[in-house]
Design an enzyme around this catalytic site. Structure first.
Site, mmCIF file in Angstrom:
data_model
loop_
_atom_site.group_PDB
_atom_site.id
_atom_site.type_symbol
_atom_site.label_atom_id
_atom_site.label_comp_id
_atom_site.label_asym_id
_atom_site.label_seq_id
_atom_site.Cartn_x
_atom_site.Cartn_y
_atom_site.Cartn_z
ATOM 1 N N CYS A 104 -2.766 2.037 5.158
ATOM 2 C CA CYS A 104 -1.983 3.228 5.492
ATOM 3 C C CYS A 104 -1.955 3.451 7.002
ATOM 4 O O CYS A 104 -0.959 3.866 7.570
ATOM 5 C CB CYS A 104 -2.569 4.443 4.790
ATOM 6 S SG CYS A 104 -4.329 4.610 5.071
ATOM 7 N N TRP B 166 -5.095 0.671 -4.665
ATOM 8 C CA TRP B 166 -5.598 -0.702 -4.748
ATOM 9 C C TRP B 166 -5.858 -1.338 -3.391
ATOM 10 O O TRP B 166 -6.424 -2.421 -3.329
ATOM 11 C CB TRP B 166 -4.605 -1.581 -5.525
ATOM 12 C CG TRP B 166 -3.179 -1.411 -5.094
ATOM 13 C CD1 TRP B 166 -2.215 -0.675 -5.740
ATOM 14 C CD2 TRP B 166 -2.539 -1.945 -3.927
ATOM 15 N NE1 TRP B 166 -1.029 -0.719 -5.048
ATOM 16 C CE2 TRP B 166 -1.199 -1.497 -3.926
ATOM 17 C CE3 TRP B 166 -2.956 -2.760 -2.863
ATOM 18 C CZ2 TRP B 166 -0.284 -1.823 -2.920
ATOM 19 C CZ3 TRP B 166 -2.047 -3.091 -1.865
ATOM 20 C CH2 TRP B 166 -0.730 -2.634 -1.900
ATOM 21 N N GLU C 215 -4.204 11.701 0.994
ATOM 22 C CA GLU C 215 -4.154 10.707 2.071
ATOM 23 C C GLU C 215 -3.027 9.764 1.688
ATOM 24 O O GLU C 215 -3.173 8.962 0.765
ATOM 25 C CB GLU C 215 -5.519 10.015 2.156
ATOM 26 C CG GLU C 215 -5.815 9.516 3.543
ATOM 27 C CD GLU C 215 -5.348 8.101 3.720
ATOM 28 O OE1 GLU C 215 -4.160 7.936 4.086
ATOM 29 O OE2 GLU C 215 -6.135 7.192 3.479
ATOM 30 N N LEU C 216 -1.894 9.924 2.378
ATOM 31 C CA LEU C 216 -0.681 9.234 1.923
ATOM 32 C C LEU C 216 -0.280 8.133 2.904
ATOM 33 O O LEU C 216 -1.121 7.528 3.516
ATOM 34 C CB LEU C 216 0.428 10.269 1.717
ATOM 35 C CG LEU C 216 0.016 11.474 0.848
ATOM 36 C CD1 LEU C 216 1.136 12.479 0.734
ATOM 37 C CD2 LEU C 216 -0.439 11.016 -0.536
ATOM 38 N N GLU D 70 7.880 3.579 5.521
ATOM 39 C CA GLU D 70 6.644 2.830 5.716
ATOM 40 C C GLU D 70 6.884 1.417 5.176
ATOM 41 O O GLU D 70 7.418 1.260 4.073
ATOM 42 C CB GLU D 70 5.496 3.491 4.934
ATOM 43 C CG GLU D 70 4.213 2.669 5.006
ATOM 44 C CD GLU D 70 3.018 3.346 4.331
ATOM 45 O OE1 GLU D 70 3.218 4.068 3.340
ATOM 46 O OE2 GLU D 70 1.888 3.125 4.806
HETATM 47 O O1 LIG Z 1 -5.241 2.635 3.821
HETATM 48 C C1 LIG Z 1 -6.036 3.198 4.603
HETATM 49 C C2 LIG Z 1 -7.420 2.777 4.717
HETATM 50 C C3 LIG Z 1 -7.873 2.493 6.100
HETATM 51 C C4 LIG Z 1 -9.115 1.712 6.160
HETATM 52 C C5 LIG Z 1 -9.593 1.456 7.562
HETATM 53 O O2 LIG Z 1 -8.829 1.433 8.481
HETATM 54 O O3 LIG Z 1 -10.782 1.243 7.750
#
Ligand SMILES: O=CCCCC(=O)O
Length: 453
Positions: free
Chosen positions: A261, A129, A227-228, A359
């Site tokens: 992330c 999300w 992708e964690l 995290e």
């Molecule tokens: O949650 C990771 C997405 C990264 C989006 C970005 O930095 O452009």
């Protein structure tokens, strides 16, 4: 259950029941059948459709941004910015996809061969999300150009984003059976992966979700991109302008209300700058105390995506303080029905504390003091995660030296993260496996077929 709940007010707006097992099976059959014809279309035709999708994303930017603001509290201008990168990703693969999937001639010791770059089939995407449009784009755009088909299970709080994306792709000319959105539950994902009609899975999400999807993919010998999470370090070696560095750091951490992330989550500052850095940062984040409506472009502090998310981050802050961390700014949930949490700065976090390794997926900055460059690198690498990292400093040779020793999938100089369509994105360690975006992103679900001539 898929639900739309406005995280700014707590108001529940819509509920959509999960797809039945029967419906999920029918969706799998559709993308499986769709693959048969989609893969046979010339790549230039698939690329033209992806180019048309880019135009439609651009045209519907306001609508998509409004949906994201409602569903997960993203500030409206950040939503428009997110759609901007989506457009760029679709354009990039439309333009470069055909050359990226072209045959690669090979000169052998005793003859010649080519590597033919083919799709592998119907793929499952399990998306989160936090960037409802971007996360889908970086999986879908390259795979549609390559010739794979997609079954998409979006996050349970983003059904309207999921439906809007499907509408755009179909309006652009992606056949109805080449991209199918399904309101499946997480419980259905393991048996979707068992199904022989699904050839691979891409998941962006939590470490826990990654463990379960990777286990299931492994059991079924399916390709898998994960992708964690991340707890990205940002090292400040030196600066000619501390104020600008502090502003850049604060803005990067507060982007998407801290729910990225790859946000810089651990600032590691050399001793000479540390005290002033922390003082200025604590003052700077006070700008992010005043909650506001994320639909109002003037708002600085939007809600987190849900009350549960805000409560979880608040609990992490409380635990850190109980375990001995020093609260330098913020730290409180904002009273009221929304999912608001003040921007927070914590120092004196030590390896014994949970916050050192976890995290923290919200507007929380941890600042560490390092006495030497060596110690800064050691702190940066002392994490189960290895997604991105940033190094700030004035000497290019020193930046490169530090970058070479950082355990991460991506390192940025004097800036913090941020996706670019042509820059591969992904991590190591518990941040996942595989790469998205750029030339590498189209290779993950590709059959590189050797043809001996
Ligand atoms: O949650 C990771 C997405 C990264 C989006 C970005 O930095 O452009």
């Amino acid at each position: 259950m898929y639900t739309v709940t406005n995280p700014a007010t707590g108001e529940r707006i819509e509920e959509i029941g999960n797809a039945t097992d029967e419906e999920v099976r029918a969706a799998i059959e559709r993308v499986h059948r769709g693959y048969g014809s989609w893969r046979l279309r010339p790549v230039t035709e698939r690329a033209a459709i992806v180019a048309r999708a880019a135009e439609l994303f651009a045209e519907r930017s306001d609508e998509l941004a409004e949906i994201m603001t409602l569903e997960m509290g993203k500030r409206i201008n950040e939503g428009r910015g997110e759609v901007g990168i989506v457009v760029d990703i679709f354009r990039y693969y439309a333009e470069h996809g055909p050359e990226l999937v072209a045959d690669e001639p090979l000169v052998l010791r005793n003859g010649a061969a080519v590597i033919r770059k083919e799709p592998i089939g119907a793929l499952l995407g399990v998306m989160p999300w936090n960037f409802p449009c971007y996360q889908v784009a970086r999986f879908v755009a390259p795979n549609l150009v390559l010739g794979n088909t997609i079954l998409l299970k979006h996050a349970s709080i983003c059904p309207r984003s999921a439906a809007a994306i499907e509408r755009i792709l179909h309006d652009a000319g992606v056949p109805e059976d080449a991209y199918v959105n399904v309101f499946a539950s997480s419980r259905q994902v393991p048996w979707m992966l068992e199904d022989p009609r699904i050839q691979g899975v891409s998941l962006t999400g939590s470490e826990q979700a990654g463990i379960s999807v990777a286990a299931e993919a492994g059991r079924n010998l399916k390709r898998c991109v994960l992708e964690l999470g991340g707890s990205d370090p940002l090292i400040v070696l030196d600066t000619e302008d501390l104020e600008t560095t502090v502003n850049t750091v604060a803005t990067a951490r507060m982007r998407n209300c801290g729910q990225s992330c790859n946000a810089p989550k651990r600032m590691i500052v050399l001793s000479e700058l540390y005290d002033e850095f922390v003082d200025r940062l604590a003052k700077r984040v006070a700008d992010f105390y005043q909650p506001g409506d994320p639909a109002d472009p003037a708002t600085k502090l939007p809600p987190l995506a849900s009350v549960a998310a805000a409560d979880e981050v608040a609990a992490q802050i409380e635990t850190a303080i109980r375990q001995g961390a020093t609260l330098r700014a913020g730290g409180h949930r904002v009273d009221g029905p929304g999912a608001y949490l003040e921007a927070t700065v914590l120092t004196d976090v030590t390896p014994e504390m949970n916050a050192y390794r976890e995290e923290i997926f919200g507007p929380v900055v941890l600042v560490f003091r390092a006495t030497t460059e060596e110690e800064a690198i050691a702190i940066a690498n002392d994490s189960p995660f290895g997604l991105g990292a940033s190094v700030f400093g004035t000497d290019p040779a020193r930046l490169r030296r530090v970058a070479d020793r950082i355990e991460a999938g991506m390192v940025y100089f004097n800036k913090s993260g941020g996706s670019e369509a042509d820059l591969p994105f992904g991590g190591i360690k518990r941040s996942g496996m595989g790469r998205e975006l750029g030339a590498l992103g189209i290779e993950e679900f590709m059959n590189k077929k050797s043809i001996r001539l």
